[in-house]
Design an enzyme around this catalytic site. Structure first.
Site, mmCIF file in Angstrom:
data_model
loop_
_atom_site.group_PDB
_atom_site.id
_atom_site.type_symbol
_atom_site.label_atom_id
_atom_site.label_comp_id
_atom_site.label_asym_id
_atom_site.label_seq_id
_atom_site.Cartn_x
_atom_site.Cartn_y
_atom_site.Cartn_z
ATOM 1 N N HIS A 82 0.846 -1.193 0.000
ATOM 2 C CA HIS A 82 0.000 0.000 0.000
ATOM 3 C C HIS A 82 0.878 1.238 0.000
ATOM 4 O O HIS A 82 1.874 1.308 0.713
ATOM 5 C CB HIS A 82 -0.888 0.004 1.248
ATOM 6 N N SER A 183 -7.003 3.919 9.751
ATOM 7 C CA SER A 183 -7.779 4.022 8.527
ATOM 8 C C SER A 183 -7.128 3.188 7.407
ATOM 9 O O SER A 183 -7.785 2.369 6.753
ATOM 10 C CB SER A 183 -7.862 5.504 8.145
HETATM 11 N N1 URA Z 1 -5.500 7.700 3.661
HETATM 12 C C1 URA Z 1 -6.407 6.938 4.289
HETATM 13 O O1 URA Z 1 -6.807 5.895 3.782
HETATM 14 N N2 URA Z 1 -6.863 7.335 5.490
HETATM 15 C C2 URA Z 1 -6.446 8.467 6.100
HETATM 16 O O2 URA Z 1 -6.882 8.750 7.207
HETATM 17 C C3 URA Z 1 -5.501 9.262 5.434
HETATM 18 C C4 URA Z 1 -5.034 8.843 4.206
#
Ligand code: URA
Length: 436
Positions: A82, A183
């Site tokens: 990622h 997140s």
């Molecule tokens: N990218 C995400 O997926 N979540 C965040 O909080 C910031 C960047």
């Protein structure tokens, strides 16, 4: 349990239990907890922070709020990758086939681009016939057959994160390291990988403007991985300028192909080898990072990585001939040169501005429903550290029409370059690595 008591507890610096966090996430996801309470809680987290146990609990609660992909029918250790987002970041197009050619299965879900950043799915769809919607069984079968598949992200992956992220965006609560870390990791965990390699960007074109913040975020994500039993490694890389030379969908596929043939830009090749080598180590196919990197260099040199790319494109309905004939990719009818108006050295290139420039030409989406033009974009002729003379070409715009709006984009590209008399100090691309 009253939500207001949980908000008080966090506001006063207390540590929430996994149960309290679970109730918040589920209640918010279902619509039982209103936005105003959730935003008060997010603001309390922004100021008070979260412990690693709290961050892991939040991550698992959000990961469990929607679909959870079961990749167990795929043989071997599945390693996902990622990136925290960048301009000109076509690493998945290279790393996917490269790592798969070294025997580590890659079962990847990717997103579309929005705003100034591009998305892997859009780049792949610039290849004629390529489709990114596969049934779960076809996805798994393809990974078992050829070691690689990349599909669009399920709409219902970590929906609690989607809702909370939209709220954070409008309540000044994005810039919290535990909230960003949970997140990102909630989506990776819901996507089912056994191990995760993160490319954490820092610099003007990135979320994390300083190396220190990027390291803190990387540490938080690696700690979540350890808490929830998914081995995680993070590479911190510079995003002070775009990666490689190409920005725009088909242009980036072309550059990815050159890289798979061993002729790619140095920065892009180095980053792909580093991220890929961590994936190969976590996937169990090499004992050390150096051994993995050598293995991958061999796969580039032998053409096996390129062969894997061709197989992958054909397996998903695309025209595999592009692997050897990139001229079959969509091509813009005109190019416009952006010329330097001074002499000196390129000291900086604002990546975000170039991402926006490509978007304005039609390579990206201003809103979720915008239709994109695969052929258009920007290719850089000069990067940071290069000497330029007045009148030299800094970049080429690949455009559909030579009109006034294209000229305006040219001005934006010119403004994105900072040219000074002194040559800038060289800054390494790979800044540090965080492992568990
Ligand atoms: N990218 C995400 O997926 N979540 C965040 O909080 C910031 C960047």
């Amino acid at each position: 349990m009253r939500v207001v008591d949980v908000i008080h507890k966090k506001r006063d610096g207390g540590e929430l239990t996994a149960e309290e966090i679970g109730v918040l996430v589920t209640g918010y996801s279902r619509g039982d907890i209103p936005d105003y309470q959730m935003s008060a809680w997010a603001m309390a987290v922004l100021f008070r922070g979260m412990t690693s146990a709290e961050t892991a609990a939040l991550t698992l609660a959000m990961a469990g709020s929607g679909d959870q992909v079961d990749l167990s029918p795929i043989h071997g250790i599945k390693v996902d990758k990622h990136s925290t987002g960048g301009v000109g970041d076509k690493t998945t197009l290279i790393i996917g086939p490269l790592v798969a050619s070294a025997g580590v299965p890659v079962a990847k879900m990717s997103g579309r681009g929005l705003g100034h950043t591009g998305g892997t799915i859009d780049k792949l769809e610039s290849i004629e016939g390529f489709h990114t919607e596969l049934s779960r069984d076809d996805f798994i079968k393809q990974v078992n057959d050829i070691g690689l598949s990349v599909i669009g992200q399920s709409g219902n992956l970590a929906p609690a994160d989607k809702k909370l992220y939209a709220l954070r965006d409008v309540t000044g609560t994005v810039e919290s390291i535990p909230l960003i870390a949970s997140s990102v990791m909630s989506k990776k965990i819901a996507a089912g990988a056994d191990a995760i390699v993160l490319d954490v960007k820092t610099g003007s074109g990135a979320f994390m403007k300083t190396v220190q913040d990027a390291e803190e975020l990387a540490n938080a994500m690696v700690a979540i991985g350890s808490e929830v039993g998914r081995q995680t490694a993070a590479v911190i890389s510079d995003m002070d300028q775009p990666l490689g030379f190409a920005i725009g969908n088909a242009l980036e596929v072309e550059e990815a192909l050159a890289t798979l043939k061993g002729n790619g830009p140095e920065d892009l090749t180095e980053l792909c080898l580093a991220l890929g080598a961590h994936m190969v180590v976590l996937g169990g196919n090499a004992a050390t990072f150096d051994e993995a990197k050598e293995l991958l260099r061999g796969k580039l040199a032998s053409g096996e990585a390129l062969d894997k790319f061709r197989l992958f494109i054909e397996a998903q309905g695309g025209d595999g001939r592009i692997a050897d004939q990139p001229e079959l990719l969509p091509k813009a009818p005109f190019t416009i040169e952006v010329q330097s108006n001074q002499s000196g050295y390129v000291n900086a290139i604002e990546a975000e501005q170039l991402g926006l420039a490509a978007m304005m030409l039609g390579a990206g989406r201003e809103t979720k429903d915008s239709v994109i033009d695969y052929a258009v974009g920007v290719t850089l002729r000069k990067k940071v550290g290069d000497e330029v003379k007045q009148g030299d070409t800094l970049a080429l715009l690949h455009v559909r029409e030579q009109n006034e709006s294209a000229a305006k984009v040219g001005e934006r590209v010119l403004e994105a370059y900072t040219i000074e008399n002194a040559k800038p100090a060289t800054r390494p691309l790979l800044l540090s690595v965080v492992t568990a």
